[in-house]
Scaffold this motif. Structure first.
Motif, PDB file in Angstrom:
ATOM      1  N   UNK A 270     -29.504   6.616   9.821  1.00  0.00           N
ATOM      2  CA  UNK A 270     -28.341   7.382  10.253  1.00  0.00           C
ATOM      3  C   UNK A 270     -28.612   8.879  10.292  1.00  0.00           C
ATOM      4  N   UNK A 271     -29.588   9.349   9.515  1.00  0.00           N
ATOM      5  CA  UNK A 271     -29.860  10.782   9.466  1.00  0.00           C
ATOM      6  C   UNK A 271     -30.735  11.259  10.624  1.00  0.00           C
ATOM      7  N   UNK A 272     -31.303  10.317  11.366  1.00  0.00           N
ATOM      8  CA  UNK A 272     -32.118  10.638  12.529  1.00  0.00           C
ATOM      9  C   UNK A 272     -33.423  11.341  12.187  1.00  0.00           C
ATOM     10  N   UNK A 273     -33.734  11.494  10.911  1.00  0.00           N
ATOM     11  CA  UNK A 273     -35.009  12.092  10.538  1.00  0.00           C
ATOM     12  C   UNK A 273     -36.059  10.994  10.430  1.00  0.00           C
ATOM     13  N   UNK A 274     -37.176  11.177  11.105  1.00  0.00           N
ATOM     14  CA  UNK A 274     -38.286  10.237  11.040  1.00  0.00           C
ATOM     15  C   UNK A 274     -39.453  10.930  10.351  1.00  0.00           C
ATOM     16  N   UNK A 275     -39.967  10.304   9.323  1.00  0.00           N
ATOM     17  CA  UNK A 275     -41.107  10.831   8.585  1.00  0.00           C
ATOM     18  C   UNK A 275     -42.218   9.793   8.677  1.00  0.00           C
ATOM     19  N   UNK A 276     -43.260  10.086   9.427  1.00  0.00           N
ATOM     20  CA  UNK A 276     -44.318   9.104   9.661  1.00  0.00           C
ATOM     21  C   UNK A 276     -45.498   9.372   8.729  1.00  0.00           C
ATOM     22  N   UNK A 277     -45.541   8.618   7.649  1.00  0.00           N
ATOM     23  CA  UNK A 277     -46.586   8.751   6.644  1.00  0.00           C
ATOM     24  C   UNK A 277     -47.601   7.610   6.721  1.00  0.00           C
ATOM     25  N   UNK A 278     -47.626   6.902   7.860  1.00  0.00           N
ATOM     26  CA  UNK A 278     -48.551   5.767   7.980  1.00  0.00           C
ATOM     27  C   UNK A 278     -50.000   6.214   7.988  1.00  0.00           C
ATOM     28  N   UNK A 279     -50.299   7.330   8.640  1.00  0.00           N
ATOM     29  CA  UNK A 279     -51.682   7.801   8.729  1.00  0.00           C
ATOM     30  C   UNK A 279     -51.683   9.215   9.286  1.00  0.00           C
ATOM     31  N   UNK A 280     -52.774   9.939   9.057  1.00  0.00           N
ATOM     32  CA  UNK A 280     -52.939  11.246   9.704  1.00  0.00           C
ATOM     33  C   UNK A 280     -53.485  11.099  11.118  1.00  0.00           C
ATOM     34  N   UNK A 281     -53.596   9.866  11.606  1.00  0.00           N
ATOM     35  CA  UNK A 281     -53.973   9.650  13.003  1.00  0.00           C
ATOM     36  C   UNK A 281     -52.772   9.722  13.947  1.00  0.00           C
ATOM     37  N   UNK A 282     -51.565   9.807  13.412  1.00  0.00           N
ATOM     38  CA  UNK A 282     -50.370   9.772  14.262  1.00  0.00           C
ATOM     39  C   UNK A 282     -49.978  11.150  14.781  1.00  0.00           C
TER      40      UNK A 282
ATOM     41  N   UNK B 109     -56.415  14.590  -2.306  1.00  0.00           N
ATOM     42  CA  UNK B 109     -56.379  15.271  -0.998  1.00  0.00           C
ATOM     43  C   UNK B 109     -55.062  14.931  -0.305  1.00  0.00           C
ATOM     44  N   UNK B 110     -55.094  14.227   0.820  1.00  0.00           N
ATOM     45  CA  UNK B 110     -53.858  13.989   1.572  1.00  0.00           C
ATOM     46  C   UNK B 110     -53.419  12.525   1.577  1.00  0.00           C
TER      47      UNK B 110
ATOM     48  N   UNK C  19     -49.785   8.990   3.820  1.00  0.00           N
ATOM     49  CA  UNK C  19     -50.777   9.986   4.235  1.00  0.00           C
ATOM     50  C   UNK C  19     -50.040  11.180   4.823  1.00  0.00           C
ATOM     51  N   UNK C  20     -50.275  12.357   4.269  1.00  0.00           N
ATOM     52  CA  UNK C  20     -49.651  13.572   4.783  1.00  0.00           C
ATOM     53  C   UNK C  20     -50.539  14.199   5.862  1.00  0.00           C
ATOM     54  N   UNK C  21     -49.910  14.995   6.737  1.00  0.00           N
ATOM     55  CA  UNK C  21     -50.640  15.566   7.870  1.00  0.00           C
ATOM     56  C   UNK C  21     -49.848  16.723   8.463  1.00  0.00           C
ATOM     57  N   UNK C  22     -50.348  17.306   9.539  1.00  0.00           N
ATOM     58  CA  UNK C  22     -49.767  18.548  10.057  1.00  0.00           C
ATOM     59  C   UNK C  22     -48.401  18.361  10.708  1.00  0.00           C
ATOM     60  N   UNK C  23     -47.998  17.121  10.992  1.00  0.00           N
ATOM     61  CA  UNK C  23     -46.674  16.874  11.556  1.00  0.00           C
ATOM     62  C   UNK C  23     -45.624  16.599  10.487  1.00  0.00           C
ATOM     63  N   UNK C  24     -45.985  16.756   9.218  1.00  0.00           N
ATOM     64  CA  UNK C  24     -45.048  16.546   8.112  1.00  0.00           C
ATOM     65  C   UNK C  24     -44.636  17.903   7.552  1.00  0.00           C
TER      66      UNK C  24
END
Length: 344
Positions: A3-15, A285-286, A323-328
């Motif tokens: 419902x908040x419409x926020x998507x947090x993609x922590x599956x991989x730093x390949x995304x 690391x990440x 996995x954290x990355x530059x889009x987080x």
């Protein structure tokens, strides 16, 4: 639904997706035919990456799996043996490529969160005996994916380098997240070039390029690697558009890796305090890998998080990986922590 419409993609730093600056660099790239070695942007990426590690030459490839498999093919012959950790990407996640491409056997060792030592390797180097495959290649992974982003320092690698030289064995680095390791160890990448016969550097993980990895080695190694790449179907044409993204990543996205590491530590510090987490690997690391207690089904846990907009993966029995990355962003980390605190 989230419902908040926020998507947090922590599956991989390949995304990750290209940043505006990276897209601009890609659109303005000068290109040619790379099979003829005439794509000047590809050539520039190869020269730049080789120079960072003090190595003679480099080859741009579509994936880290391809660079690793080319290296294995180059450094072994049929009926020889590769030594690596049992968690190694080259063994677990490259589709049986060692057997299929190189007809080599594998000696699996059990290291410290995926990290090997000279003392662990030496007893498993086969003697010169017709009954045994020849021990030809040692592969290290830095950082170690299944080790929760654990990393080697040069002090840990150097005894392995000396052992391999003494035993006349090649040493290859699966450096899929090598810049994450360097961000923490502060080691000189040129020292890596001195110790390894081959290094695979991935551009599409923490560095944020859309695709591609670079294989580093001597001029002779890369000469042979180019022929192997062609046979594997990896000879590409106007690849400079992708190489431009890699150059941009090397210029702009290395220093910011520490932000990803900080975010991973923030997640880990909260997770360890939550009642449904029974253990957690150090977040070096990440990558954050944690174990759910036995009351929780990991697949159902992942689905619950997904319902709230947080994407992640299971990673073995009772294990979950972030996995954290530059889009987080910081806001996304804060949102994820709020979601986790409400889980039960």
């Amino acid at each position: 639904m989230n419902e908040n419409k926020m998507i947090v993609d922590l599956r991989s730093d390949t995304v990750t997706r290209p940043t505006p600056g990276m897209l601009e660099a890609m659109f303005s790239a000068k290109v040619g035919d790379d099979v003829f070695e005439e794509d000047e942007t590809v050539n520039a990426l190869q020269e730049k990456t080789a120079a960072i590690f003090g190595m003679e030459d480099a080859l741009f490839c579509p994936s880290g799996t391809m660079t690793n498999q080319i290296a294995i093919k180059r450094f072994t012959n049929p009926m020889e043996e590769v030594i690596c950790d049992e968690t190694a990407h080259v063994y677990r996640y490259e589709g049986g490529g060692i057997a299929y491409n190189s007809m080599a056997s594998v000696r699996l060792l059990y290291g410290d969160r995926g990290r090997l030592s000279a003392e662990l390797i030496e007893p498993h180097i086969n003697p010169d005996n017709v009954h045994y495959p020849k021990s030809s290649l040692v592969i290290l992974e830095n950082t170690v994916n299944r080790g929760g982003g654990s990393f080697y320092t040069l002090d840990q690698i150097e005894p392995i380098y000396h052992l391999c030289r003494l035993k006349n064995i090649y040493l290859h680095l699966d450096g899929a997240r090598i810049f994450n390791a360097l961000a923490e160890s502060l080691d000189d990448p040129k020292e890596y070039g001195r110790m390894f016969d081959g290094i695979s550097v991935c551009l599409s993980k923490g560095l944020g390029a859309p695709v591609g990895s670079v294989l580093l080695g001597s001029r002779e190694t890369i000469y042979h690697a180019r022929r192997i790449r062609k046979a594997l179907g990896g000879g590409w044409r106007q690849a400079g558009y992708l190489a431009a993204a890699g150059i941009y990543a090397l210029d702009h996205h290395i220093d910011r890796l520490k932000t990803d590491h900080k975010n991973a530590k923030t997640l880990a510090e909260t997770l360890i305090s939550l009642p449904f987490v029974s253990s957690i690997m150090p977040a070096d690391t990440n990558i954050v890998i944690f174990e759910l207690d036995k009351k929780h089904n990991p697949d159902e846990f992942v689905e619950k998080l997904k319902h709230h907009g947080v994407k992640c993966n299971t990673f073995g029995k009772q294990m979950i990986r972030f996995v954290t990355h530059l889009d987080i962003s910081d806001d996304q980390i804060g949102y994820t922590l709020d979601v986790l605190k409400k889980m039960h």
